[in-house]
Design a protein around this motif. Sequence first.
Motif, PDB file in Angstrom:
ATOM      1  N   PHE A  43     -31.829  12.671 -12.242  1.00 33.20           N
ATOM      2  CA  PHE A  43     -31.808  11.269 -11.829  1.00 33.20           C
ATOM      3  C   PHE A  43     -30.662  11.013 -10.864  1.00 33.20           C
ATOM      4  CE2 PHE A  43     -30.310   6.839 -12.962  1.00 33.20           C
ATOM      5  CZ  PHE A  43     -31.275   6.189 -12.219  1.00 33.20           C
ATOM      6  N   GLY A  44     -30.951  10.282  -9.798  1.00 37.48           N
ATOM      7  CA  GLY A  44     -29.917   9.957  -8.826  1.00 37.48           C
ATOM      8  C   GLY A  44     -29.993   8.511  -8.368  1.00 37.48           C
ATOM      9  N   VAL A  45     -28.835   7.949  -8.032  1.00 38.74           N
ATOM     10  CA  VAL A  45     -28.715   6.591  -7.495  1.00 38.74           C
ATOM     11  C   VAL A  45     -27.892   6.690  -6.217  1.00 38.74           C
ATOM     12  CG1 VAL A  45     -27.872   4.252  -7.897  1.00 38.74           C
ATOM     13  CG2 VAL A  45     -28.720   5.599  -9.822  1.00 38.74           C
ATOM     14  N   CYS A  46     -28.397   6.080  -5.140  1.00 35.48           N
ATOM     15  CA  CYS A  46     -27.682   6.100  -3.865  1.00 35.48           C
ATOM     16  C   CYS A  46     -27.539   4.674  -3.332  1.00 35.48           C
ATOM     17  CB  CYS A  46     -28.436   6.924  -2.832  1.00 35.48           C
ATOM     18  SG  CYS A  46     -28.578   8.669  -3.262  1.00 35.48           S
ATOM     19  N   ILE A  47     -26.392   4.388  -2.736  1.00 35.10           N
ATOM     20  CA  ILE A  47     -26.210   3.117  -2.038  1.00 35.10           C
ATOM     21  C   ILE A  47     -26.828   3.279  -0.655  1.00 35.10           C
ATOM     22  CG2 ILE A  47     -24.570   1.477  -1.053  1.00 35.10           C
ATOM     23  CD1 ILE A  47     -22.665   2.166  -3.318  1.00 35.10           C
ATOM     24  N   SER A  62     -35.972  13.791  -9.817  1.00 32.66           N
ATOM     25  CA  SER A  62     -36.355  15.138  -9.376  1.00 32.66           C
ATOM     26  C   SER A  62     -36.480  15.211  -7.859  1.00 32.66           C
ATOM     27  CB  SER A  62     -37.661  15.575 -10.040  1.00 32.66           C
ATOM     28  OG  SER A  62     -37.495  15.651 -11.429  1.00 32.66           O
ATOM     29  N   GLY A  63     -35.593  14.510  -7.149  1.00 37.20           N
ATOM     30  CA  GLY A  63     -35.568  14.560  -5.695  1.00 37.20           C
ATOM     31  C   GLY A  63     -36.568  13.668  -4.999  1.00 37.20           C
ATOM     32  N   LEU A  86     -42.970  15.463 -17.415  1.00 34.70           N
ATOM     33  CA  LEU A  86     -41.956  16.459 -17.072  1.00 34.70           C
ATOM     34  C   LEU A  86     -40.571  15.872 -16.863  1.00 34.70           C
ATOM     35  CD1 LEU A  86     -44.015  18.753 -14.703  1.00 34.70           C
ATOM     36  CD2 LEU A  86     -43.478  19.082 -17.119  1.00 34.70           C
ATOM     37  N   ALA A  87     -40.501  14.688 -16.291  1.00 35.76           N
ATOM     38  CA  ALA A  87     -39.203  14.049 -16.050  1.00 35.76           C
ATOM     39  C   ALA A  87     -39.361  12.539 -16.193  1.00 35.76           C
ATOM     40  CB  ALA A  87     -38.685  14.389 -14.655  1.00 35.76           C
TER      41      ALA A  87
END
Length: 124
Positions: A43-47, A62-63, A86-87
């Motif tokens: 898991f990712g968080v971007c500004i 997952s990208g 899966l995610a």
Amino acid sequence: MSEDFDSYPAFEIIPNKTRGVQEGSDDLSQDFSFGPCWSVSAFGVCIEKWQNDKLTLGFYLSGIKIGQKTIDAKNPCVKLREGGDLAKVKADICADFANRRVTAKGEVCVTFVCARFNQTIFNW
């Protein structure tokens, strides 16, 4: 058979054309973030944008970009409940504009392995 790796570029972005980027387009904003990012497991968080007291955040699992949300002082939090077998991710992402920080609390699971998080992910 030997390959000459010097002939390959050091860094190349190949847009995922199945996610809305037209071939030949230079607009990668639909699939990539070049701003500050935080991640745990899959898991990712971007500004993605920052304007005064308003943040636009991109969310990745997952990208793959799974969403985007603009938060501000009136609506400082977003709840995410995304994924499949899966995610998957369950997360509350909140901005505290007075104290100039963004926090994340939740859980991300990849197959049968889960990771919980509760932390400040951005300060400014």
